[in-house]
Design an enzyme around this catalytic site. Sequence first.
Site, PDB file in Angstrom:
ATOM      1  N   GLU A   1       0.828  -1.201   0.000  1.00 24.08           N
ATOM      2  CA  GLU A   1       0.000   0.000   0.000  1.00 24.08           C
ATOM      3  C   GLU A   1       0.865   1.254   0.000  1.00 24.08           C
ATOM      4  O   GLU A   1       2.012   1.246   0.429  1.00 24.08           O
ATOM      5  CB  GLU A   1      -0.942   0.006   1.204  1.00 24.08           C
ATOM      6  CG  GLU A   1      -0.359  -0.486   2.513  1.00 24.08           C
ATOM      7  CD  GLU A   1       0.774   0.350   3.063  1.00 24.08           C
ATOM      8  OE1 GLU A   1       0.710   1.603   2.915  1.00 24.08           O
ATOM      9  OE2 GLU A   1       1.721  -0.221   3.625  1.00 24.08           O
TER      10      GLU A   1
ATOM     11  N   GLU B   1       4.486  -0.575   1.649  1.00 17.73           N
ATOM     12  CA  GLU B   1       4.755  -0.911   0.238  1.00 17.73           C
ATOM     13  C   GLU B   1       4.746  -2.413  -0.022  1.00 17.73           C
ATOM     14  O   GLU B   1       5.011  -2.840  -1.149  1.00 17.73           O
ATOM     15  CB  GLU B   1       6.107  -0.355  -0.242  1.00 17.73           C
ATOM     16  CG  GLU B   1       6.307   1.123  -0.117  1.00 17.73           C
ATOM     17  CD  GLU B   1       7.692   1.559  -0.591  1.00 17.73           C
ATOM     18  OE1 GLU B   1       8.457   0.715  -1.116  1.00 17.73           O
ATOM     19  OE2 GLU B   1       8.009   2.756  -0.433  1.00 17.73           O
TER      20      GLU B   1
END
Length: 351
Positions: free
Chosen positions: A174, A317
């Site tokens: 994300e 991430e």
Amino acid sequence: MTQMWWLDACQPLDTAAMDQARARQQQLTKPAGSLGQLERLAIRLAGLQGLERPQLERVAISIFAGDHGVVEEGISAYPQAVTGQMLRNFVGGGAAISVLARQLGASLEVVDLGTIDPRLELPGVHHLRLGAGTANFARQPAMREEQLLAALQAGRDSALRAVANGAQLFIGGEMGIGNTTAAAALASILLECPARELSGPGTGLDSAGVRHKAEVIERALVLHGLRADAPLQALGCVGGFEIAALAGAYLACAQHGVAVLVDGFICSVAALVAVRLNPGLAPWLLFAHQGAEPGHKALLTALEAEPLLALGLRLGEGSGAALAVPLLRLACALHGQMATFAEAAVADRPA
């Protein structure tokens, strides 16, 4: 597909394959149980893949990005422009997850669900434009119903692309300035725990900033009056586009028989939402690490998770999950390639 597709049944684990893998572990040239969690992982993966000797050659990573209206409340150390700038960094190969994906030989997909710049157009990014970020959940629901459903579907679509490409493991990551605030708000609702116990520095807030973040969340929870037994409503009111997409992706993976490796705090919140929506998901979730955000440990406990790593990570991430892939691959290699006592002509322990 049902209208509420996330309620569709998840695939069952292959218990016969797990029994075969468990029997094989007992025959390998080592004391029984001496490889600890790696043995349990190999057996679990056997059940997830339906193979006595599982493999993890094909790993799919999808990064979901979206901006958050709650940033208006001053809860982030970074400006919202960073979300869009990081999308460019992802596809340009300079982000941590980009480096890790290359090293792992994993596919990397980037999905922009809605940043503050609706004109953003980057080659290699799926721009879905569900909105110019979510609304400020301190004042109104973060998502309209159609946005929530579209975000869930976006995650599902990403997972189905991974399934179609033969993925053996799915990692969701994300990006979204403000998303630790959304995640802490969701965790506070689902765990029925005060926001001050779950809020952390995120992108680098000092102690005063963390206190302010918790206060913003507490005010929002009073405003919305959300309950732990209504996870979809909670997701729509205080969640984010990328958190909803992660939940959708996890559910679709389990429904189509692909194991999921869950990253850090925000991804674990998405996993908890998804498990509350469909408990059949739980066996398909592996957990990469326990991160530095203070709420992560409580989430892992609630999910009955056994994380692989504890490195003090809080990057997001999908980076922590990517770092754990070599351990999973080594667990499979040890399970599949070690000799048995009979093959190596080594004396086994007495019966």
